[in-house]
Design a protein around this motif. Structure first.
Motif, mmCIF file in Angstrom:
data_model
loop_
_atom_site.group_PDB
_atom_site.id
_atom_site.type_symbol
_atom_site.label_atom_id
_atom_site.label_comp_id
_atom_site.label_asym_id
_atom_site.label_seq_id
_atom_site.Cartn_x
_atom_site.Cartn_y
_atom_site.Cartn_z
ATOM 1 N N GLU A 248 25.836 47.803 47.055
ATOM 2 C CA GLU A 248 26.581 48.661 47.977
ATOM 3 C C GLU A 248 27.556 47.914 48.863
ATOM 4 O O GLU A 248 28.730 48.257 48.924
ATOM 5 N N SER A 249 27.073 46.902 49.587
ATOM 6 C CA SER A 249 27.889 46.297 50.646
ATOM 7 C C SER A 249 29.190 45.716 50.099
ATOM 8 O O SER A 249 29.276 45.326 48.937
ATOM 9 N N GLY A 250 30.186 45.649 50.957
ATOM 10 C CA GLY A 250 31.504 45.195 50.540
ATOM 11 C C GLY A 250 31.508 43.831 49.883
ATOM 12 O O GLY A 250 32.082 43.640 48.815
ATOM 13 N N ILE A 251 30.853 42.856 50.508
ATOM 14 C CA ILE A 251 30.825 41.500 49.956
ATOM 15 C C ILE A 251 30.076 41.469 48.641
ATOM 16 O O ILE A 251 30.510 40.855 47.660
ATOM 17 N N HIS A 252 28.937 42.144 48.608
ATOM 18 C CA HIS A 252 28.126 42.204 47.387
ATOM 19 C C HIS A 252 28.923 42.876 46.270
ATOM 20 O O HIS A 252 28.993 42.374 45.143
ATOM 21 N N ALA A 253 29.516 44.009 46.569
ATOM 22 C CA ALA A 253 30.288 44.734 45.563
ATOM 23 C C ALA A 253 31.454 43.890 45.055
ATOM 24 O O ALA A 253 31.704 43.816 43.841
ATOM 25 N N ASP A 254 32.161 43.236 45.971
ATOM 26 C CA ASP A 254 33.293 42.406 45.575
ATOM 27 C C ASP A 254 32.846 41.277 44.649
ATOM 28 O O ASP A 254 33.515 40.966 43.653
ATOM 29 N N GLY A 255 31.684 40.681 44.971
ATOM 30 C CA GLY A 255 31.166 39.616 44.121
ATOM 31 C C GLY A 255 30.794 40.109 42.733
ATOM 32 O O GLY A 255 31.086 39.454 41.723
ATOM 33 N N ILE A 256 30.181 41.289 42.654
ATOM 34 C CA ILE A 256 29.803 41.859 41.361
ATOM 35 C C ILE A 256 31.045 42.166 40.537
ATOM 36 O O ILE A 256 31.092 41.903 39.329
ATOM 37 N N PHE A 257 32.078 42.732 41.173
ATOM 38 C CA PHE A 257 33.294 43.073 40.451
ATOM 39 C C PHE A 257 33.978 41.829 39.881
ATOM 40 O O PHE A 257 34.511 41.854 38.770
ATOM 41 N N LYS A 258 33.932 40.739 40.642
ATOM 42 C CA LYS A 258 34.606 39.523 40.201
ATOM 43 C C LYS A 258 33.764 38.714 39.222
ATOM 44 O O LYS A 258 34.286 38.185 38.233
ATOM 45 N N ASN A 259 32.483 38.599 39.506
ATOM 46 C CA ASN A 259 31.598 37.817 38.636
ATOM 47 C C ASN A 259 30.153 38.232 38.888
ATOM 48 O O ASN A 259 29.552 37.797 39.879
ATOM 49 N N PRO A 260 29.561 39.066 38.020
ATOM 50 C CA PRO A 260 28.190 39.554 38.237
ATOM 51 C C PRO A 260 27.164 38.446 38.435
ATOM 52 O O PRO A 260 26.152 38.637 39.114
ATOM 53 N N LYS A 261 27.421 37.261 37.868
ATOM 54 C CA LYS A 261 26.457 36.163 37.989
ATOM 55 C C LYS A 261 26.335 35.671 39.429
ATOM 56 O O LYS A 261 25.397 34.932 39.756
ATOM 57 N N THR A 262 27.271 36.093 40.273
ATOM 58 C CA THR A 262 27.192 35.722 41.684
ATOM 59 C C THR A 262 25.902 36.231 42.299
ATOM 60 O O THR A 262 25.290 35.571 43.150
ATOM 61 N N TYR A 263 25.472 37.420 41.883
ATOM 62 C CA TYR A 263 24.287 38.047 42.466
ATOM 63 C C TYR A 263 23.176 38.324 41.452
ATOM 64 O O TYR A 263 22.041 38.536 41.844
#
Length: 343
Positions: A248-263
């Motif tokens: 949900e959160s902006g930072i989390h969502a941005d990371g998933i959109f750019k590279n799912p392996k981030t999270y």
């Protein structure tokens, strides 16, 4: 890590029989399908009760490597542990049923491990041992405890860790890491056991032991368990929780959109599920645009900040994220174009 000959004895069926005997009598189809899935996702051995055997053996026997039925021959209480001697009947596809003696030792306190040494005198008379419990082992030098267990009973000892502290999976995984070869599990950790799916995930994503289980069947297994028990695992339960890939959160969502392996430690498709973008009080414009795209909603860019503010306020008031329908309602008020929506 190179690991060979790991064996998982799964107690899901016998646990269902013990805890939900009033619910399984009319669940033959579910029990049959579940037994096949448990084997296909990676359980090597299924322990069953006489009741399960009566219900499903004709259907499941050809689909599983082994079925084990246990009958208690003797139960003795000692100061530090309980000793249960089982008469096992073992079935396989290639052999006639054979009877074996198996000893299960229940011991909760890892500091009492030396008291088990005398039990090893039975080694010549039994086919195997299971040590059940050791809930507090991670509070101590657990590697020293594992070393003693292997010295007493050998690497083929089946460890069935308790879950009083929520550490059963960690105990089992460390046991396999240290040198043990066999663990006993229960799907979803029903009844306080070690969750099968978490050990299987460790084999798939951590160990290098040529694991062949099909983890994409996990959602089917979870639904079957729910159908039988009428209980649902918590949404955030590791591996099988319905919300573990929600973001949900902006930072989390941005990371998933750019590279799912981030999270994400692994792709959700590998366990038969998908990630879900949810919208709530922590969402940003980027996440909102993604969600609107998923919902096929077209809106003027200038309206998005106000819509996002309405979503955040509604989410805060309801103390939860918003459903797709609730988002649709807010967008409808803003004059959004929703081609598939009937007005």
């Amino acid at each position: 890590m190179k690991k060979k000959n790991i064996k998982i004895i799964d107690k899901t069926l016998v646990t269902l029989s013990e805890l939900y005997s009033d619910k399984i009598a009319n669940k033959l189809n579910e029990i049959t399908e579940l037994s096949a899935i448990l084997n296909n996702i990676g359980a090597d051995c299924l322990e069953v009760s006489q009741e399960i055997l009566y219900l499903a053996l004709p259907s499941v026997r050809s689909k599983n490597k082994y079925l084990i039925i246990k009958n208690n021959l003797d139960i003795k209480e000692y100061n530090d542990f309980k000793l249960i001697v089982h008469d096992y009947i073992m079935f396989s596809n290639s052999k006639e049923p054979e009877r074996k003696i198996h000893v299960e030792i229940e011991i909760a306190d890892a500091t009492k491990i030396d008291s088990l040494k005398d039990i090893t005198v039975l080694r010549g008379n039994v086919s195997g041992f299971t040590v059940k419990g050791l809930d507090n082992i991670l509070l101590y030098d657990y590697k020293a405890v594992y070393k003693k267990l292997i010295e007493f009973f050998g690497e083929d000892l089946s460890l069935c860790p308790g879950n009083s502290y929520g550490c059963a999976s960690a105990i089992a995984i460390e046991w396999l890491e240290y040198g043990g070869r066999c663990v006993s599990t229960i799907y979803g950790g029903i009844g306080g056991g070690c969750p099968l799916e978490e050990v299987l995930a460790a084999r798939r994503f951590i160990f290098n032991d040529k694991f062949q289980g099909n983890l994409t069947l996990l959602p089917k297994a979870t639904k079957l368990i729910e159908s039988i028990t009428k209980e649902k695992p918590s949404n955030n339960k590791p591996i099988i929780g319905s919300s573990i890939f929600d973001f949900e959160s902006g930072i989390h969502a941005d990371g998933i959109f750019k590279n799912p392996k981030t999270y994400e430690p692994y792709n959700p498709k590998r366990i038969g599920t998908e990630r879900h973008l949810i919208i709530g009080k922590h969402s940003g414009l980027t996440a909102l645009k993604k969600k609107l795209g998923q919902l096929k909603i077209e809106l003027n860019e200038d309206t998005l900040p106000n819509i996002l503010e309405s979503i955040r306020l509604d989410s805060s008031r309801k103390e939860r994220s918003l459903s797709d329908n609730e988002i649709l309602d807010i967008c409808k008020l803003a004059g959004g174009y929703i081609p598939w929506m009937r007005y």
